[in-house]
Design a protein around this motif. Structure first.
Motif, mmCIF file in Angstrom:
data_model
loop_
_atom_site.group_PDB
_atom_site.id
_atom_site.type_symbol
_atom_site.label_atom_id
_atom_site.label_comp_id
_atom_site.label_asym_id
_atom_site.label_seq_id
_atom_site.Cartn_x
_atom_site.Cartn_y
_atom_site.Cartn_z
ATOM 1 N N THR A 245 48.101 13.118 13.777
ATOM 2 C CA THR A 245 47.801 11.776 14.284
ATOM 3 C C THR A 245 49.032 10.894 14.249
ATOM 4 O O THR A 245 49.370 10.224 15.244
ATOM 5 N N LEU A 246 49.704 10.865 13.123
ATOM 6 C CA LEU A 246 50.866 9.991 12.977
ATOM 7 C C LEU A 246 52.027 10.440 13.868
ATOM 8 O O LEU A 246 52.835 9.612 14.311
ATOM 9 N N ARG A 247 52.097 11.729 14.157
ATOM 10 C CA ARG A 247 53.175 12.253 14.994
ATOM 11 C C ARG A 247 52.887 12.123 16.484
ATOM 12 O O ARG A 247 53.768 11.773 17.278
ATOM 13 N N ASP A 248 51.628 12.413 16.901
ATOM 14 C CA ASP A 248 51.336 12.624 18.319
ATOM 15 C C ASP A 248 50.559 11.500 18.999
ATOM 16 O O ASP A 248 50.629 11.375 20.230
ATOM 17 N N ALA A 265 42.558 17.471 16.749
ATOM 18 C CA ALA A 265 43.420 18.634 16.976
ATOM 19 C C ALA A 265 44.040 19.114 15.675
ATOM 20 O O ALA A 265 44.040 20.316 15.360
ATOM 21 N N GLY A 266 44.592 18.195 14.890
ATOM 22 C CA GLY A 266 45.212 18.572 13.640
ATOM 23 C C GLY A 266 44.221 19.143 12.649
ATOM 24 O O GLY A 266 44.526 20.114 11.941
ATOM 25 N N GLY A 274 47.370 17.441 26.785
ATOM 26 C CA GLY A 274 48.293 18.204 27.614
ATOM 27 C C GLY A 274 48.022 17.992 29.097
ATOM 28 O O GLY A 274 47.184 17.179 29.498
ATOM 29 N N PRO A 275 48.719 18.717 29.976
ATOM 30 C CA PRO A 275 48.524 18.561 31.428
ATOM 31 C C PRO A 275 47.097 18.924 31.842
ATOM 32 O O PRO A 275 46.539 19.920 31.379
ATOM 33 N N ARG A 276 46.524 18.093 32.737
ATOM 34 C CA ARG A 276 45.154 18.322 33.208
ATOM 35 C C ARG A 276 45.079 18.004 34.688
ATOM 36 O O ARG A 276 45.888 17.225 35.200
ATOM 37 N N VAL A 277 44.076 18.584 35.372
ATOM 38 C CA VAL A 277 43.929 18.399 36.818
ATOM 39 C C VAL A 277 42.712 17.532 37.104
ATOM 40 O O VAL A 277 41.596 17.856 36.691
ATOM 41 N N ALA A 290 49.645 20.687 16.919
ATOM 42 C CA ALA A 290 50.667 21.731 17.032
ATOM 43 C C ALA A 290 50.077 23.121 16.834
ATOM 44 O O ALA A 290 50.792 24.055 16.476
ATOM 45 N N GLY A 291 48.774 23.252 17.063
ATOM 46 C CA GLY A 291 48.135 24.557 16.891
ATOM 47 C C GLY A 291 48.694 25.586 17.851
ATOM 48 O O GLY A 291 48.991 25.279 19.010
ATOM 49 N N GLY A 292 48.825 26.804 17.379
ATOM 50 C CA GLY A 292 49.391 27.850 18.218
ATOM 51 C C GLY A 292 48.386 28.505 19.131
ATOM 52 O O GLY A 292 48.698 28.927 20.238
#
Length: 325
Positions: A245-248, A265-266, A274-277, A290-292
């Motif tokens: 949260t604090l980063r993103d 997310a964290g 992220g990118p969306r249409v 930052a999940g992989g």
């Protein structure tokens, strides 16, 4: 002492949250009566017909949008005040006020809509999940794979926890029924006319900016509640939730949506946003978290557990505020 606490603003809010969590929006009622949000939408549509004509210049369209926002807020606050005055003359009117306030909260309905996406994965696979998620997001479902559908559902749970649950609760605490109805009217206007396209860029400017302002504190409170829930949610990571949260959050294109989305997310070890249409156009946005691994159907279930516990934390906070009043 308990009855006095329940009759306080925080106590009524606590009851409203419980009513909404248990009962939600009964279809049998709203199939017979227009939901108040629909009435707000009708007023917004009326205002657009009058003040957002394509032949008008940008300045005139912006003035029309400002007039609509002022009219909408004034009308909603007045209705809220009248409802509060009416129930004050009724025995146990505070219970009736709690029932009215619960109409403008969205815990159960949001949970049910997001859970429907997970169930559709199980029963109808990806095509069914795409149909289910198209009911709650504006992006093109045919462009979404399993990860895209799952992220869309989880992002909906996170973002709407803020503007569908925490923000209405916050504004009820601040302004009672007038504050709550004014917020819901404004949020409805933002969802209808707050888009950055040729039709609404000028006319929806006031509603969009006011909605951003109204959600500024609730969005950050939502992240705090998700952090709290992550401490007791199996498999969730509260520290990662805080870090993400604090980063993103500040990188999100919305000044508010990034807070609950990054927190979610964290907590779950995912990447969201992220990118969306939308309508065939790609909207570039930063990743939250930052999940992989990409999200999957099981992550929707995990997000719903976290969502429920965050709602429970909000109910607990309202109850403690009532007891302290």
């Amino acid at each position: 002492m308990i009855e006095a606490a329940l009759q306080s603003t925080a106590g009524i809010l606590c009851l409203a949250l419980v009513f909404d969590a248990v009962i939600g929006d009964p279809p049998a009622l709203w199939n017979r009566l227009p939901h108040p949000v629909v009435l707000f939408g009708n007023l917004i549509g009326w205002g657009e017909t009058r003040w957002n004509r394509s032949e008008a210049g940008d300045a005139a369209r912006r003035r029309g949008g400002v007039m609509l926002a002022v009219l909408l807020l004034a009308a909603a606050a007045l209705i809220g005040w009248l409802l509060h005055r009416l129930v004050s003359f009724v025995s146990y009117g505070w219970l009736l006020e709690a029932a009215i306030a619960s109409v403008f909260l969205a815990q159960k309905s949001l949970y049910d809509h997001v859970a429907a996406v997970a169930r559709a994965f199980e029963t109808d696979g990806l095509p069914g999940a795409r149909r289910a998620v198209s009911m709650i997001v504006g992006r093109d479902p045919e462009q979404l794979d399993e990860g895209g559908v799952s992220r869309a559902a989880i992002e909906t749970a996170a973002e709407n926890f803020s503007d569908g649950v925490v923000a209405p609760a916050f504004w009820y605490l601040i302004g009672g029924l007038p504050g709550l109805l004014a917020y819901k009217a404004l949020n409805t206007a933002d969802s209808m006319i707050g888009h950055k396209n040729e039709r609404y860029l000028m006319f929806g400017w006031a509603s969009a900016r006011l909605d951003d302002l109204a959600n500024l504190i609730p969005a950050r409170l939502s992240a705090l509640l998700i952090w709290t829930a992550a401490f007791v949610t199996p498999g969730a990571d509260a520290r990662s939730s805080v870090r993400a949260t604090l980063r993103d959050a500040r990188l999100h294109r919305s000044p508010n949506a990034g807070w609950p989305e990054a927190a979610m997310a964290g907590a779950l070890g995912l990447r969201l946003a992220g990118p969306r249409v939308y309508g065939g156009k790609t909207v570039d946005d930063s990743w939250m978290g930052a999940g992989g691994a990409d999200a999957g159907m099981g992550d929707i279930r995990r997000a719903l557990v976290l969502f429920r516990l965050a709602c429970g934390a909000l109910i607990l906070v309202a109850g403690l505020l009532a007891l302290a009043a």
